[in-house]
Write a protein that holds these residues in place. Structure first.
Motif, PDB file in Angstrom:
ATOM      1  N   ALA A  92      43.139   0.416  19.455  1.00  0.00           N
ATOM      2  CA  ALA A  92      44.526   0.008  19.199  1.00  0.00           C
ATOM      3  C   ALA A  92      45.529   1.094  19.590  1.00  0.00           C
ATOM      4  CB  ALA A  92      44.698  -0.361  17.722  1.00  0.00           C
ATOM      5  N   ILE A  93      45.135   2.363  19.526  1.00  0.00           N
ATOM      6  CA  ILE A  93      46.072   3.449  19.836  1.00  0.00           C
ATOM      7  C   ILE A  93      46.115   3.771  21.328  1.00  0.00           C
ATOM      8  CG2 ILE A  93      45.757   4.491  17.556  1.00  0.00           C
ATOM      9  CD1 ILE A  93      44.070   6.681  18.974  1.00  0.00           C
ATOM     10  N   LEU A  94      45.201   3.198  22.095  1.00  0.00           N
ATOM     11  CA  LEU A  94      45.087   3.565  23.502  1.00  0.00           C
ATOM     12  C   LEU A  94      46.130   2.858  24.359  1.00  0.00           C
ATOM     13  CD1 LEU A  94      41.210   3.517  23.985  1.00  0.00           C
ATOM     14  CD2 LEU A  94      42.681   5.426  23.292  1.00  0.00           C
ATOM     15  N   GLN A  95      46.556   3.530  25.412  1.00  0.00           N
ATOM     16  CA  GLN A  95      47.465   2.948  26.376  1.00  0.00           C
ATOM     17  C   GLN A  95      46.667   2.148  27.408  1.00  0.00           C
ATOM     18  OE1 GLN A  95      50.093   5.913  28.008  1.00  0.00           O
ATOM     19  NE2 GLN A  95      50.812   6.597  26.010  1.00  0.00           N
ATOM     20  N   PRO A  96      47.322   1.274  28.179  1.00  0.00           N
ATOM     21  CA  PRO A  96      46.604   0.489  29.189  1.00  0.00           C
ATOM     22  C   PRO A  96      45.818   1.376  30.147  1.00  0.00           C
ATOM     23  CG  PRO A  96      48.819  -0.364  28.902  1.00  0.00           C
ATOM     24  CD  PRO A  96      48.751   0.911  28.108  1.00  0.00           C
ATOM     25  N   GLY A  97      44.569   1.049  30.328  1.00  0.00           N
ATOM     26  CA  GLY A  97      43.720   1.801  31.240  1.00  0.00           C
ATOM     27  C   GLY A  97      43.142   3.079  30.670  1.00  0.00           C
ATOM     28  N   GLN A  98      43.583   3.464  29.490  1.00  0.00           N
ATOM     29  CA  GLN A  98      43.124   4.720  28.890  1.00  0.00           C
ATOM     30  C   GLN A  98      41.756   4.518  28.241  1.00  0.00           C
ATOM     31  OE1 GLN A  98      45.469   6.335  25.483  1.00  0.00           O
ATOM     32  NE2 GLN A  98      45.953   8.010  26.886  1.00  0.00           N
ATOM     33  N   ILE A  99      40.896   5.516  28.328  1.00  0.00           N
ATOM     34  CA  ILE A  99      39.587   5.436  27.705  1.00  0.00           C
ATOM     35  C   ILE A  99      39.436   6.562  26.695  1.00  0.00           C
ATOM     36  CG2 ILE A  99      38.451   4.258  29.611  1.00  0.00           C
ATOM     37  CD1 ILE A  99      37.399   6.935  30.569  1.00  0.00           C
ATOM     38  N   CYS A 100      38.536   6.371  25.747  1.00  0.00           N
ATOM     39  CA  CYS A 100      38.345   7.360  24.687  1.00  0.00           C
ATOM     40  C   CYS A 100      36.859   7.579  24.467  1.00  0.00           C
ATOM     41  CB  CYS A 100      39.011   6.896  23.396  1.00  0.00           C
ATOM     42  SG  CYS A 100      38.883   8.079  22.042  1.00  0.00           S
ATOM     43  N   GLY A 101      36.448   8.835  24.541  1.00  0.00           N
ATOM     44  CA  GLY A 101      35.066   9.189  24.297  1.00  0.00           C
ATOM     45  C   GLY A 101      34.981  10.338  23.318  1.00  0.00           C
ATOM     46  N   LEU A 102      33.827  10.937  23.237  1.00  0.00           N
ATOM     47  CA  LEU A 102      33.646  12.070  22.332  1.00  0.00           C
ATOM     48  C   LEU A 102      32.714  13.089  22.961  1.00  0.00           C
ATOM     49  CD1 LEU A 102      30.606  11.852  20.770  1.00  0.00           C
ATOM     50  CD2 LEU A 102      31.730   9.827  19.867  1.00  0.00           C
ATOM     51  N   ARG A 103      32.848  14.338  22.490  1.00  0.00           N
ATOM     52  CA  ARG A 103      31.900  15.374  22.888  1.00  0.00           C
ATOM     53  C   ARG A 103      31.027  15.713  21.691  1.00  0.00           C
ATOM     54  NH1 ARG A 103      33.371  21.243  25.525  1.00  0.00           N
ATOM     55  NH2 ARG A 103      34.639  21.462  23.641  1.00  0.00           N
ATOM     56  N   VAL A 104      29.739  15.553  21.870  1.00  0.00           N
ATOM     57  CA  VAL A 104      28.782  15.902  20.831  1.00  0.00           C
ATOM     58  C   VAL A 104      28.426  17.382  20.947  1.00  0.00           C
ATOM     59  CG1 VAL A 104      27.795  13.587  20.654  1.00  0.00           C
ATOM     60  CG2 VAL A 104      26.893  15.191  22.356  1.00  0.00           C
ATOM     61  N   ASN A 105      27.636  17.865  20.007  1.00  0.00           N
ATOM     62  CA  ASN A 105      27.092  19.214  20.085  1.00  0.00           C
ATOM     63  C   ASN A 105      25.812  19.202  20.921  1.00  0.00           C
ATOM     64  OD1 ASN A 105      28.675  21.090  18.064  1.00  0.00           O
ATOM     65  ND2 ASN A 105      28.485  19.104  17.055  1.00  0.00           N
ATOM     66  N   ASN A 106      25.420  20.360  21.389  1.00  0.00           N
ATOM     67  CA  ASN A 106      24.238  20.471  22.232  1.00  0.00           C
ATOM     68  C   ASN A 106      22.997  19.958  21.510  1.00  0.00           C
ATOM     69  OD1 ASN A 106      21.789  22.556  23.078  1.00  0.00           O
ATOM     70  ND2 ASN A 106      22.955  21.742  24.797  1.00  0.00           N
ATOM     71  N   ILE A 107      22.189  19.196  22.210  1.00  0.00           N
ATOM     72  CA  ILE A 107      21.034  18.530  21.608  1.00  0.00           C
ATOM     73  C   ILE A 107      20.006  19.527  21.084  1.00  0.00           C
ATOM     74  CG2 ILE A 107      19.703  18.341  23.751  1.00  0.00           C
ATOM     75  CD1 ILE A 107      20.018  15.704  20.908  1.00  0.00           C
ATOM     76  N   HIS A 108      20.047  20.755  21.544  1.00  0.00           N
ATOM     77  CA  HIS A 108      19.086  21.769  21.090  1.00  0.00           C
ATOM     78  C   HIS A 108      19.544  22.491  19.827  1.00  0.00           C
ATOM     79  CE1 HIS A 108      16.712  21.126  24.675  1.00  0.00           C
ATOM     80  NE2 HIS A 108      17.795  21.273  25.417  1.00  0.00           N
ATOM     81  N   THR A 109      20.571  21.975  19.179  1.00  0.00           N
ATOM     82  CA  THR A 109      21.044  22.527  17.915  1.00  0.00           C
ATOM     83  C   THR A 109      20.901  21.471  16.825  1.00  0.00           C
ATOM     84  OG1 THR A 109      23.342  21.768  18.160  1.00  0.00           O
ATOM     85  CG2 THR A 109      22.760  23.895  19.175  1.00  0.00           C
ATOM     86  N   ALA A 110      20.906  21.930  15.575  1.00  0.00           N
ATOM     87  CA  ALA A 110      20.812  20.994  14.453  1.00  0.00           C
ATOM     88  C   ALA A 110      21.993  20.034  14.442  1.00  0.00           C
ATOM     89  CB  ALA A 110      20.730  21.767  13.141  1.00  0.00           C
ATOM     90  N   HIS A 111      23.183  20.552  14.754  1.00  0.00           N
ATOM     91  CA  HIS A 111      24.372  19.683  14.780  1.00  0.00           C
ATOM     92  C   HIS A 111      24.268  18.642  15.885  1.00  0.00           C
ATOM     93  CE1 HIS A 111      26.486  21.797  11.667  1.00  0.00           C
ATOM     94  NE2 HIS A 111      26.423  22.942  12.316  1.00  0.00           N
ATOM     95  N   GLY A 112      23.713  19.045  17.032  1.00  0.00           N
ATOM     96  CA  GLY A 112      23.555  18.088  18.125  1.00  0.00           C
ATOM     97  C   GLY A 112      22.575  16.978  17.791  1.00  0.00           C
ATOM     98  N   LEU A 113      21.480  17.334  17.150  1.00  0.00           N
ATOM     99  CA  LEU A 113      20.520  16.316  16.715  1.00  0.00           C
ATOM    100  C   LEU A 113      21.157  15.363  15.715  1.00  0.00           C
ATOM    101  CD1 LEU A 113      17.330  18.538  16.283  1.00  0.00           C
ATOM    102  CD2 LEU A 113      17.661  16.744  17.994  1.00  0.00           C
ATOM    103  N   ALA A 114      21.941  15.946  14.785  1.00  0.00           N
ATOM    104  CA  ALA A 114      22.611  15.113  13.776  1.00  0.00           C
ATOM    105  C   ALA A 114      23.634  14.191  14.424  1.00  0.00           C
ATOM    106  CB  ALA A 114      23.268  16.005  12.725  1.00  0.00           C
ATOM    107  N   ASP A 115      24.331  14.685  15.447  1.00  0.00           N
ATOM    108  CA  ASP A 115      25.315  13.848  16.144  1.00  0.00           C
ATOM    109  C   ASP A 115      24.643  12.627  16.762  1.00  0.00           C
ATOM    110  OD1 ASP A 115      27.332  15.656  15.555  1.00  0.00           O
ATOM    111  OD2 ASP A 115      27.279  16.637  17.505  1.00  0.00           O
ATOM    112  N   LEU A 116      23.568  12.852  17.513  1.00  0.00           N
ATOM    113  CA  LEU A 116      22.895  11.747  18.180  1.00  0.00           C
ATOM    114  C   LEU A 116      22.310  10.769  17.168  1.00  0.00           C
ATOM    115  CD1 LEU A 116      21.900  10.306  20.690  1.00  0.00           C
ATOM    116  CD2 LEU A 116      19.942  11.861  20.756  1.00  0.00           C
ATOM    117  N   ALA A 117      21.678  11.303  16.136  1.00  0.00           N
ATOM    118  CA  ALA A 117      21.086  10.433  15.112  1.00  0.00           C
ATOM    119  C   ALA A 117      22.153   9.574  14.442  1.00  0.00           C
ATOM    120  CB  ALA A 117      20.349  11.270  14.067  1.00  0.00           C
ATOM    121  N   ALA A 118      23.313  10.170  14.171  1.00  0.00           N
ATOM    122  CA  ALA A 118      24.389   9.426  13.514  1.00  0.00           C
ATOM    123  C   ALA A 118      24.971   8.363  14.429  1.00  0.00           C
ATOM    124  CB  ALA A 118      25.487  10.391  13.064  1.00  0.00           C
TER     125      ALA A 118
END
Length: 285
Positions: free
Chosen positions: A65-91
């Motif tokens: 709803a907040i995006l402008q026409p043609g705009q896309i929104c993604g995210l950057r996860v943490n590196n998969i070789h870290t605990a935070h990265g594993l948690a990001d992917l699992a979540a």
């Protein structure tokens, strides 16, 4: 915009901290082609778990709803070789989250790409090359899976890994390798952010140099950088007019090679012209 591949025409991609949802609408208002809600560098270790929950809640709602026409929104996860990265992917998997794309940091192998592609089917991936091993494996990473829609260049971490400076000369070979890998795969190539915030001229010059190399866009770490980056990667009216003529000439020839203004128009020339037209459409959105 290229059908189904919005990263192809993403000129300015703006990072926004994932733990600052109040800034998400402001980021969208900058007109950046892509927003990257960041769980990695922008969030301290102590706050990553809370930021992850807040970000997944955001994507569970009406996040477009907040995006402008043609705009896309993604995210950057943490590196998969870290605990935070594993948690990001699992979540992401557990919540069934489907953002516009996922920027995967510090990728060093095709296996890492395939891991995300397997567990996040249908989600476009933007692997970041940020190490000597990553540069060496750039072609394998770029061609690992159809989900890969671009390569991002992480110059700061690479310079540290190489024991080099972030100067143009020191990182030229790595940039060239990433552009080559992206070209082989037929995907976007996104350059590292410009870390000096109050020098629009230097930012513009930096963007122009990487555009000349073959990069298709550039990362931004502040809203004030979006405009200068987009301006460099947006074709001029004369370039657009010439590109439209080439596309029209090929159409009139039934898709066969044809002479146009003393130049043979075929495969690579037409593809370049089509990209210019797509960028013009993106810029008008």
């Amino acid at each position: 915009m290229t059908d189904g591949r919005p990263l192809d025409t993403a000129r300015a991609l703006l990072f926004t901290p994932a733990n600052r949802p109040d800034r998400f609408p402001k980021a969208a208002a900058t007109g950046a082609d892509a927003l990257i809600l960041d769980l990695e560098d922008a969030v301290a270790d102590a706050g990553k778990a809370a930021a992850r929950v807040a970000l997944l809640d955001h994507f569970a709602g009406d996040w477009r709803a907040i995006l402008q026409p043609g705009q896309i929104c993604g995210l950057r996860v943490n590196n998969i070789h870290t605990a935070h990265g594993l948690a990001d992917l699992a979540a992401l998997v557990a919540r069934g989250t489907r953002p516009g794309f996922v920027l995967v940091p510090k990728v060093e192998s095709a296996f890492e790409v395939r891991l995300y592609a397997r567990h996040l089917p249908g989600v476009p991936l933007l692997p970041a090359i940020e190490s000597a091993r990553g540069v060496e494996a750039a072609i394998d990473i770029a061609t690992a899976d159809r989900a890969v829609q671009g390569l991002a260049f992480g110059g700061a971490d690479l310079a540290l890994d190489l024991r080099a400076t972030m100067s143009w000369e020191a990182l030229y070979a790595a940039r060239a390798r990433i552009v080559q890998a992206a070209a082989i795969a037929g995907i976007a190539a996104i350059d590292v952010p410009h870390f000096v915030l109050d020098d629009a001229d230097a930012l513009g010059a930096d963007a122009a140099r990487v555009k000349a190399m073959g990069f298709t866009g550039k990362l931004a770490i502040h809203p004030k950088q979006v405009g200068p980056i987009a301006a460099v990667f947006t074709p001029t009216p004369d370039e657009v007019a010439a590109a439209r003529e080439i596309v029209a000439a090929l159409a009139a020839a039934g898709g066969n090679a044809v002479e146009h203004r003393g130049r043979m128009v075929e495969g690579p020339v037409v593809k370049a012209a089509q990209r210019v037209v797509a960028l013009a459409i993106r810029g008008a959105e």
